[in-house]
Scaffold this active site. Sequence first.
Site, mmCIF file in Angstrom:
data_model
loop_
_atom_site.group_PDB
_atom_site.id
_atom_site.type_symbol
_atom_site.label_atom_id
_atom_site.label_comp_id
_atom_site.label_asym_id
_atom_site.label_seq_id
_atom_site.Cartn_x
_atom_site.Cartn_y
_atom_site.Cartn_z
ATOM 1 N N HIS A 1 0.490 4.322 -4.774
ATOM 2 C CA HIS A 1 1.591 3.483 -5.252
ATOM 3 C C HIS A 1 1.255 2.013 -5.043
ATOM 4 C CE1 HIS A 1 3.068 2.689 -1.193
ATOM 5 N NE2 HIS A 1 3.153 3.986 -0.947
ATOM 6 N N HIS B 1 -0.274 0.764 -1.667
ATOM 7 C CA HIS B 1 -1.716 1.015 -1.505
ATOM 8 C C HIS B 1 -2.512 0.047 -2.373
ATOM 9 C CE1 HIS B 1 -0.044 5.277 -1.042
ATOM 10 N NE2 HIS B 1 -0.342 4.851 0.170
ATOM 11 N N CYS C 1 6.491 12.851 14.903
ATOM 12 C CA CYS C 1 6.907 12.536 13.530
ATOM 13 C C CYS C 1 5.760 12.908 12.605
ATOM 14 C CB CYS C 1 7.248 11.053 13.379
ATOM 15 S SG CYS C 1 7.491 10.616 11.637
ATOM 16 N N CYS D 1 4.529 9.966 10.349
ATOM 17 C CA CYS D 1 3.608 9.025 11.016
ATOM 18 C C CYS D 1 2.386 9.748 11.558
ATOM 19 C CB CYS D 1 4.278 8.333 12.199
ATOM 20 S SG CYS D 1 5.623 7.244 11.753
ATOM 21 N N CYS E 1 13.018 8.643 13.022
ATOM 22 C CA CYS E 1 11.885 7.720 12.919
ATOM 23 C C CYS E 1 12.318 6.593 11.977
ATOM 24 C CB CYS E 1 10.672 8.442 12.344
ATOM 25 S SG CYS E 1 9.463 7.297 11.673
ATOM 26 N N HIS F 1 10.418 6.781 8.527
ATOM 27 C CA HIS F 1 10.569 7.950 7.641
ATOM 28 C C HIS F 1 11.997 8.479 7.570
ATOM 29 C CE1 HIS F 1 6.246 7.649 8.425
ATOM 30 N NE2 HIS F 1 6.197 7.935 7.146
ATOM 31 N N LYS G 1 11.430 -0.150 2.762
ATOM 32 C CA LYS G 1 9.987 -0.092 2.548
ATOM 33 C C LYS G 1 9.681 0.893 1.430
ATOM 34 C CE LYS G 1 5.735 1.529 4.391
ATOM 35 N NZ LYS G 1 5.161 2.680 5.036
ATOM 36 N N LYS H 1 5.902 6.812 0.116
ATOM 37 C CA LYS H 1 5.909 8.131 -0.490
ATOM 38 C C LYS H 1 7.056 8.963 0.072
ATOM 39 C CE LYS H 1 1.452 8.401 0.691
ATOM 40 N NZ LYS H 1 -0.019 8.497 0.641
HETATM 41 O O1 ME8 Z 1 -1.151 5.367 7.109
HETATM 42 N N1 ME8 Z 1 3.827 -2.307 1.157
HETATM 43 O O2 ME8 Z 1 -2.024 6.163 5.140
HETATM 44 P P1 ME8 Z 1 -0.900 5.812 4.060
HETATM 45 C C1 ME8 Z 1 2.575 -2.698 1.441
HETATM 46 N N2 ME8 Z 1 -3.832 7.531 6.462
HETATM 47 N N3 ME8 Z 1 1.592 -1.852 1.796
HETATM 48 C C2 ME8 Z 1 1.883 -0.565 1.866
HETATM 49 C C3 ME8 Z 1 3.173 -0.068 1.585
HETATM 50 C C4 ME8 Z 1 4.164 -1.010 1.208
HETATM 51 N N4 ME8 Z 1 5.401 -0.669 0.894
HETATM 52 N N5 ME8 Z 1 3.164 1.258 1.736
HETATM 53 C C5 ME8 Z 1 1.884 1.603 2.097
HETATM 54 C C6 ME8 Z 1 -2.005 5.974 6.482
HETATM 55 N N6 ME8 Z 1 1.111 0.505 2.166
HETATM 56 C C7 ME8 Z 1 -3.205 6.517 7.215
HETATM 57 C C8 ME8 Z 1 -4.162 5.376 7.499
HETATM 58 S S1 ME8 Z 1 -6.476 4.427 8.463
HETATM 59 C C9 ME8 Z 1 -7.639 4.952 9.561
HETATM 60 C C10 ME8 Z 1 -5.394 5.775 8.264
HETATM 61 C C11 ME8 Z 1 -0.323 0.450 2.499
HETATM 62 O O3 ME8 Z 1 -1.289 6.512 2.820
HETATM 63 C C12 ME8 Z 1 -0.547 -0.308 3.805
HETATM 64 O O4 ME8 Z 1 -1.869 -0.724 3.855
HETATM 65 O O5 ME8 Z 1 0.437 6.062 4.623
HETATM 66 C C13 ME8 Z 1 -0.306 0.784 4.812
HETATM 67 O O6 ME8 Z 1 -0.808 0.452 6.085
HETATM 68 C C14 ME8 Z 1 -1.038 1.923 4.168
HETATM 69 O O7 ME8 Z 1 -0.773 1.768 2.750
HETATM 70 C C15 ME8 Z 1 -0.567 3.284 4.647
HETATM 71 O O8 ME8 Z 1 -1.115 4.262 3.818
#
Ligand code: ME8
Length: 641
Positions: free
Chosen positions: A19, A22, A127, A130, A144, A147, A296, A299
Amino acid sequence: MNEIFYITTPIYYVNSHPHIGHAYTTIATDVLTRFRKLFGADTYFLTGTDEHGQKIAESAAKSGIEPQEFVDRISQEFRVMWPHLHIENDQFIRTTDPEHKACVQQILQKIYDQGEIYLKEYEGLYCVGCERFMDESELVDGNCPDHQNPPELHKEQNYFFGMSAYQDWLVAELEQNENWVYPARYRNELTQFLKAPLQDLCISRPKSRLEWGIELPFDKNFVTYVWFDALLNYASALGWPDGEKYKKYWPHVHHTIGKDILKTHGIYWPCMLKAAGMPVFKKLVVHGHWVVGGSKMSKSLGNVVDPLAMKDQLGVDALRYFLMRDMSFGEDANFTEELAITRYNGDLANNLGNLLNRSISMSRNNFEGCVPPLGEIGELEKDLRNSFSKGVETCREYILAFQPHRALEHVVWLSSLVNKYIDNCKPWSLAKQKEDRERLGTVLYTALDMTRILVGLLDPVMPEKMREARISLGLGTEGIPFEKLTHGLLESGTELPKPTPLFPKMQVPGAEKTPAKIQQKEKPTSAASDEGKEWFALEDFQKMELKVGHIRTCRKVEKSAKLLCSEVDLGEGRLRSIVSGAAEFYTPEELTNRRVLVVANLKTVKLMGEKSEGMILFSDDKGKLILIEAPDEVNPGVTVR
Ligand code: ME8
């Protein structure tokens, strides 16, 4: 030797689709990498997907397919998305890659052999969103906060990593290295968190509950906790411990993350690295969240914006521009289609696009389709050259400080300076007089030459559009090296192809409707009217447009002891001239570069011969004026309510 710059994004969970959040992190990382490349660095950019853990296993089960097939499918969605958004990563890692699994097992074994991993019975609140245990103090109404559902109670035997032993070291590290975590408030957040005793980290899950993970090398009844597995991707991707890439890039590693995963990256990760005997990262760069209607975008909450849909609407490069420009790095920002289009129209269509179009068209029409010759230059040209020489350096500094929004704000300001220069020099009038031909050439040459520098500065953000712009300027397709972003390097006589508008204006959705629609018809209370004041309704107040402005320049108004005239950026792609009666309280230098509040829809008036297109707000304490400032992180043009 060239500077070396290694930068990573988080690896994204494959429990659902990519999304705009990301896309933001990955585009920001791409932009920072492209800029560093432009400045001459040897760069390496890693992204990828995080594919183990309970959340993914549950999503696969819901889809009725095997986890491996499930993760293959969604990981591919991320992989193919990035080129569509002009992202040029050097590597895409998956935590299901065999090399990564081997690396995780080797590091676990090393820490186990050092006696820093032990088995114990544990009960805690987990959670799944998380993928971590949470303290009760982190919960809001039992949920949480990210979430918005209650964590599960887990009670089982598990392996623990003796993270608490690193608490003092980590506190000292954060204290000594001010720039380790950027922006500073995230460093403060970590320091605050570390005021309480640090717990050891549970790093396993029994296979009886979860099979989808990397088996612990010292106990085959358990898999590795997903965060312990995932964080190691940053090193496994480079071929830890003795790969050539690891040796070259690891000492220069920067991690870009969203603030949601600050704790895992700012606490777990440095402790893990220390235990594994690896140098810690050079910098953790943390950005805020894109929010939709105050929540926020994520997903789990189901309020996501699809980057491909937005790209189709705005165009990829304009989307990249909006995301970089409208989020003050580190702060949250609101995502709406209307804001994106307003930004596009202001900065790209009206400002930069207009500059390109008119300087190319006038040169083509008056100089046989070519770049005109440069004649004698005067004060105006010298001033502009000066602003640009400083401006290029300022942009570089902003990028090195991880403030892409500031760099772009500066580029747009430079662009408006050139537009203003054209307006002042009136080349359309010069074109009418034969004896003004040399001057006409100088003005148009200068406008084109400065535009070339702007195109070079914007290349990392809008690679495709700036390639088109280079073609329009007769420069060919190759990028412009950083050392050539200096004035006077455009060749007179170069053929200028017929320009096609790079950024045609877009219709803001719902622009025809009046924005403020809040109902407030109640009469003032009698108590209020008794005071003899004139009260008016909220809807009247809402007629006033209050905006954040950035004072770019300020000067005294000639022959006036009281008046100052400022040029104020209100995010409109041009600067407004605003007169204020503050000369007795502020020097022009004191007001320059301040963020202020501006009444933006006052009728234009002339004061002592100067145009004033708004009002800067001051508090008035018995005649003593004090400027009311807006916080530094708020962008010009943001509404004040
Ligand atoms: O946390 N605004 O993966 P994830 C801005 N797999 N950036 C956002 C966002 C938003 N609303 N939502 C997500 C994970 N992001 C783990 C990470 S790393 C070793 C493991 C971005 O798929 C932002 O960079 O939940 C956030 O930290 C990341 O997506 C979380 O992606």
